[in-house]
Design a protein around this motif. Structure first.
Motif, PDB file in Angstrom:
ATOM      1  N   VAL A   3      60.806  45.891  51.243  1.00  0.00           N
ATOM      2  CA  VAL A   3      59.421  45.099  51.758  1.00  0.00           C
ATOM      3  C   VAL A   3      59.636  43.819  50.932  1.00  0.00           C
ATOM      4  O   VAL A   3      59.599  43.741  49.573  1.00  0.00           O
ATOM      5  CB  VAL A   3      58.124  45.852  51.336  1.00  0.00           C
ATOM      6  N   THR A   4      59.510  42.641  51.663  1.00  0.00           N
ATOM      7  CA  THR A   4      59.722  41.219  50.970  1.00  0.00           C
ATOM      8  C   THR A   4      58.522  40.683  50.972  1.00  0.00           C
ATOM      9  O   THR A   4      58.238  39.604  50.419  1.00  0.00           O
ATOM     10  CB  THR A   4      60.712  40.357  51.791  1.00  0.00           C
ATOM     11  N   SER A   5      57.597  41.212  51.858  1.00  0.00           N
ATOM     12  CA  SER A   5      56.163  40.299  51.898  1.00  0.00           C
ATOM     13  C   SER A   5      55.086  41.400  52.617  1.00  0.00           C
ATOM     14  O   SER A   5      55.354  42.507  53.380  1.00  0.00           O
ATOM     15  CB  SER A   5      56.063  39.293  52.930  1.00  0.00           C
ATOM     16  N   PHE A   6      53.852  41.369  52.184  1.00  0.00           N
ATOM     17  CA  PHE A   6      52.709  42.479  52.516  1.00  0.00           C
ATOM     18  C   PHE A   6      51.469  41.778  52.503  1.00  0.00           C
ATOM     19  O   PHE A   6      51.120  40.761  51.875  1.00  0.00           O
ATOM     20  CB  PHE A   6      53.227  43.463  51.681  1.00  0.00           C
ATOM     21  N   LEU A   7      50.570  42.689  53.114  1.00  0.00           N
ATOM     22  CA  LEU A   7      49.147  42.382  52.982  1.00  0.00           C
ATOM     23  C   LEU A   7      48.312  43.510  52.262  1.00  0.00           C
ATOM     24  O   LEU A   7      48.399  44.432  52.495  1.00  0.00           O
ATOM     25  CB  LEU A   7      48.459  42.362  54.437  1.00  0.00           C
ATOM     26  N   PRO A   8      48.159  43.223  51.052  1.00  0.00           N
ATOM     27  CA  PRO A   8      47.155  44.154  50.274  1.00  0.00           C
ATOM     28  C   PRO A   8      45.970  44.354  51.200  1.00  0.00           C
ATOM     29  O   PRO A   8      45.373  43.567  51.454  1.00  0.00           O
ATOM     30  CB  PRO A   8      46.991  43.499  48.932  1.00  0.00           C
ATOM     31  N   THR A   9      45.885  45.708  51.180  1.00  0.00           N
ATOM     32  CA  THR A   9      44.610  46.426  52.124  1.00  0.00           C
ATOM     33  C   THR A   9      43.444  46.997  51.300  1.00  0.00           C
ATOM     34  O   THR A   9      43.751  47.778  50.640  1.00  0.00           O
ATOM     35  CB  THR A   9      45.161  47.007  52.879  1.00  0.00           C
ATOM     36  N   SER A  10      42.327  46.292  51.650  1.00  0.00           N
ATOM     37  CA  SER A  10      41.137  47.143  51.105  1.00  0.00           C
ATOM     38  C   SER A  10      40.612  48.261  51.583  1.00  0.00           C
ATOM     39  O   SER A  10      41.216  48.805  52.671  1.00  0.00           O
ATOM     40  CB  SER A  10      40.051  45.821  51.161  1.00  0.00           C
ATOM     41  N   ARG A  11      39.465  48.886  51.022  1.00  0.00           N
ATOM     42  CA  ARG A  11      38.984  50.103  51.715  1.00  0.00           C
ATOM     43  C   ARG A  11      37.424  49.697  51.528  1.00  0.00           C
ATOM     44  O   ARG A  11      36.846  48.720  50.879  1.00  0.00           O
ATOM     45  CB  ARG A  11      39.248  51.439  51.214  1.00  0.00           C
ATOM     46  N   SER A  12      36.763  50.452  52.269  1.00  0.00           N
ATOM     47  CA  SER A  12      35.339  50.420  52.343  1.00  0.00           C
ATOM     48  C   SER A  12      34.553  50.305  50.748  1.00  0.00           C
ATOM     49  O   SER A  12      35.063  51.430  50.188  1.00  0.00           O
ATOM     50  CB  SER A  12      34.523  51.206  53.330  1.00  0.00           C
ATOM     51  N   GLU A  13      33.870  49.189  50.526  1.00  0.00           N
ATOM     52  CA  GLU A  13      33.457  49.271  49.219  1.00  0.00           C
ATOM     53  C   GLU A  13      32.281  48.274  49.175  1.00  0.00           C
ATOM     54  O   GLU A  13      31.776  47.614  50.033  1.00  0.00           O
ATOM     55  CB  GLU A  13      34.201  48.787  48.328  1.00  0.00           C
ATOM     56  N   ILE A  14      31.380  48.153  47.896  1.00  0.00           N
ATOM     57  CA  ILE A  14      30.226  47.626  47.939  1.00  0.00           C
ATOM     58  C   ILE A  14      30.972  46.041  47.849  1.00  0.00           C
ATOM     59  O   ILE A  14      31.843  45.912  47.505  1.00  0.00           O
ATOM     60  CB  ILE A  14      29.278  47.690  46.650  1.00  0.00           C
ATOM     61  N   TYR A  15      29.868  45.249  48.212  1.00  0.00           N
ATOM     62  CA  TYR A  15      30.496  43.755  48.187  1.00  0.00           C
ATOM     63  C   TYR A  15      31.098  43.333  46.973  1.00  0.00           C
ATOM     64  O   TYR A  15      31.992  42.807  46.653  1.00  0.00           O
ATOM     65  CB  TYR A  15      29.323  42.720  48.412  1.00  0.00           C
ATOM     66  N   GLU A  16      30.442  43.645  45.604  1.00  0.00           N
ATOM     67  CA  GLU A  16      30.901  43.062  44.504  1.00  0.00           C
ATOM     68  C   GLU A  16      32.524  43.464  44.192  1.00  0.00           C
ATOM     69  O   GLU A  16      33.094  42.937  43.689  1.00  0.00           O
ATOM     70  CB  GLU A  16      29.978  43.605  43.324  1.00  0.00           C
ATOM     71  N   THR A  17      32.624  44.739  44.479  1.00  0.00           N
ATOM     72  CA  THR A  17      34.206  45.320  44.017  1.00  0.00           C
ATOM     73  C   THR A  17      34.897  44.793  44.984  1.00  0.00           C
ATOM     74  O   THR A  17      36.230  44.397  44.855  1.00  0.00           O
ATOM     75  CB  THR A  17      33.971  46.949  44.560  1.00  0.00           C
ATOM     76  N   LEU A  18      34.673  44.573  46.429  1.00  0.00           N
ATOM     77  CA  LEU A  18      35.407  43.682  47.253  1.00  0.00           C
ATOM     78  C   LEU A  18      35.903  42.368  46.857  1.00  0.00           C
ATOM     79  O   LEU A  18      37.026  41.616  46.762  1.00  0.00           O
ATOM     80  CB  LEU A  18      35.019  43.851  48.852  1.00  0.00           C
ATOM     81  N   ALA A  19      34.581  41.797  46.618  1.00  0.00           N
ATOM     82  CA  ALA A  19      34.865  40.324  45.982  1.00  0.00           C
ATOM     83  C   ALA A  19      35.826  40.319  44.856  1.00  0.00           C
ATOM     84  O   ALA A  19      36.478  39.253  44.703  1.00  0.00           O
ATOM     85  CB  ALA A  19      33.428  39.856  45.680  1.00  0.00           C
ATOM     86  N   LYS A  20      35.517  41.107  43.937  1.00  0.00           N
ATOM     87  CA  LYS A  20      36.471  41.157  42.746  1.00  0.00           C
ATOM     88  C   LYS A  20      37.824  41.298  42.977  1.00  0.00           C
ATOM     89  O   LYS A  20      38.745  40.670  42.696  1.00  0.00           O
ATOM     90  CB  LYS A  20      36.243  42.300  41.623  1.00  0.00           C
ATOM     91  N   ALA A  21      38.269  42.260  43.875  1.00  0.00           N
ATOM     92  CA  ALA A  21      39.586  42.473  44.480  1.00  0.00           C
ATOM     93  C   ALA A  21      40.021  41.379  45.266  1.00  0.00           C
ATOM     94  O   ALA A  21      41.209  40.846  44.981  1.00  0.00           O
ATOM     95  CB  ALA A  21      39.785  43.824  45.384  1.00  0.00           C
TER      96      ALA A  21
END
Length: 389
Positions: A90-108
């Protein structure tokens, strides 16, 4: 650098005998076989006789690997994921989130944006795939129910800002309250919208497609299935021109169904993703995710309730499986290279071996095993502590 004597998958996705010249991280020239003689000014020539040279694989859906997750919110985590990815072609990718509270998503998301700016050592981070939290409770899969909520343009705008405008793809359930307005507004801003974890019926899913949904996340999994009287979201995806992604590990979708989608969608509108989680690279182990124990048995990750918790199969293994399931090798590679590049709108620089594009290249042996990976012309060495020895 000159790559010589390989069996090269060209920009038309046909294998041929050509030599490739790389300069400053891009493909500068492509020479007909025997038409180029090595000259002294070139510092390095790589003889790849007996090997295949293909475009670097692009993974638009991965949550992590090797016990590291995209939601950790640290450069170290994303960097280790990028190295592990590169070791698997793999030479490029999209890191993928999962359902979380806003603060956790924002930090990631802030961290992933910083990783894009700083650049990691392995596979290039292209942007963010925001999977959730705008999902159906009924078909939440391994997503945590306590974090699910209705789509919010205001929340998305805040997350997009903190990410450095790096969210490229959003997966959501189109039947949730306010989803159609959300889809229309964000698709007009060129954000790619995919339907996922959805209990939508056929008509609702078709409406979503008309309003701007252009993709289906892990087709068949966590969405209303195909029935001869109620085609569901799956039927709507197949009965349209949108792209669909499948997890080709032989666990999430039966090989016969993968062949069926291949016949319906052809080689142009099908994308193979890994949907790997932190368990990728593990065989029998367990770890905690969002407060829930994930157990890996014989390479299959499940939640405490028995739901599949993503895949542990990397894209190089998915390539071999796809071919064993009956997909032509050239088409399987398209589904992991030019197709995701076109979907993301980066096919002017990624996805095929073409003059002027990034020198993202993978050397395969006759068993389709990754021998070497190059990201923008730089070889990514396999690090023992990253790939588990």
């Amino acid at each position: 650098m000159i790559f010589k004597n390989a069996k090269v998958l060209n920009e038309n996705f046909k294998f041929c005998n050509v030599d490739i010249e790389i300069q400053n991280g891009v493909i500068k020239k492509i020479y007909e076989s025997e038409g180029y003689t090595m000259q002294q000014q070139h510092e390095e020539c790589l003889n790849l006789k007996g090997f295949m040279l293909i475009p670097g694989l692009i993974d638009i859906h991965t949550h992590g690997c090797s016990k590291r997750g995209c939601m950790e919110g640290s450069f170290e985590a994303i960097n280790e994921i990028s190295l592990f990815m590169a070791s698997h072609g793999v030479t490029s990718f999209l890191p993928t989130s999962r359902s979380e509270i806003y603060e956790t998503l924002a930090k990631a998301f802030k961290n992933i944006g910083a990783c894009i700016e700083k650049e990691v050592e392995g596979a290039e981070v292209l942007g963010i795939h925001m999977e959730g939290p705008y999902f159906s409770e009924k078909l939440k899969g391994a997503q945590s129910e306590k974090f699910l909520r209705e789509p919010s343009v205001e929340e998305f705008n805040r997350l997009q800002k903190v990410s450095g405008n790096n969210i490229m793809l959003i997966s959501l359930a189109p039947e949730t309250s306010g989803a159609m307005e959300f889809i229309r507004e964000l698709s007009n801003k060129k954000i790619r919208i995919s339907m996922a974890h959805t209990s939508a019926d056929y008509n609702t899913a078709k409406d979503a497609i008309e309003n701007g949904v252009s993709h289906a996340t892990h087709l068949f999994n966590a969405m209303t299935g195909l029935n001869h009287r109620e085609p569901g979201a799956t039927g709507a995806a197949l009965d349209s021109d949108i792209t669909v992604e499948l997890i080709c590990d032989g666990i999430h979708v039966h090989p016969a169904v993968i062949r069926l989608v291949y016949k319906i969608k052809g080689s142009e509108n099908m994308i193979i993703v890994s949907d790997t989680v932190e368990a990728a690279g593990l065989v029998n182990d367990s770890y905690m995710r969002s407060g829930e124990k994930i157990t890996v048995t014989d390479g299959i990750a499940r939640t405490s309730t028995g739901n599949l918790a993503g895949s542990t199969t990397m894209l190089d293994s998915s390539l071999k499986k796809a071919v064993s399931f009956g997909i032509r090798l050239e088409d399987a590679i398209k589904m992991m290279t030019i197709n995701p590049a076109r979907f993301l709108g980066i096919d002017n620089r990624k996805g095929s071996i073409s003059i002027g594009k990034d020198a993202d290249l993978v050397v395969l042996n006759s068993s389709l095993e990754v021998v070497k990976t190059f990201v923008k012309g730089k070889i990514i060495e396999k690090v023992s502590n990253i790939i588990g020895g």
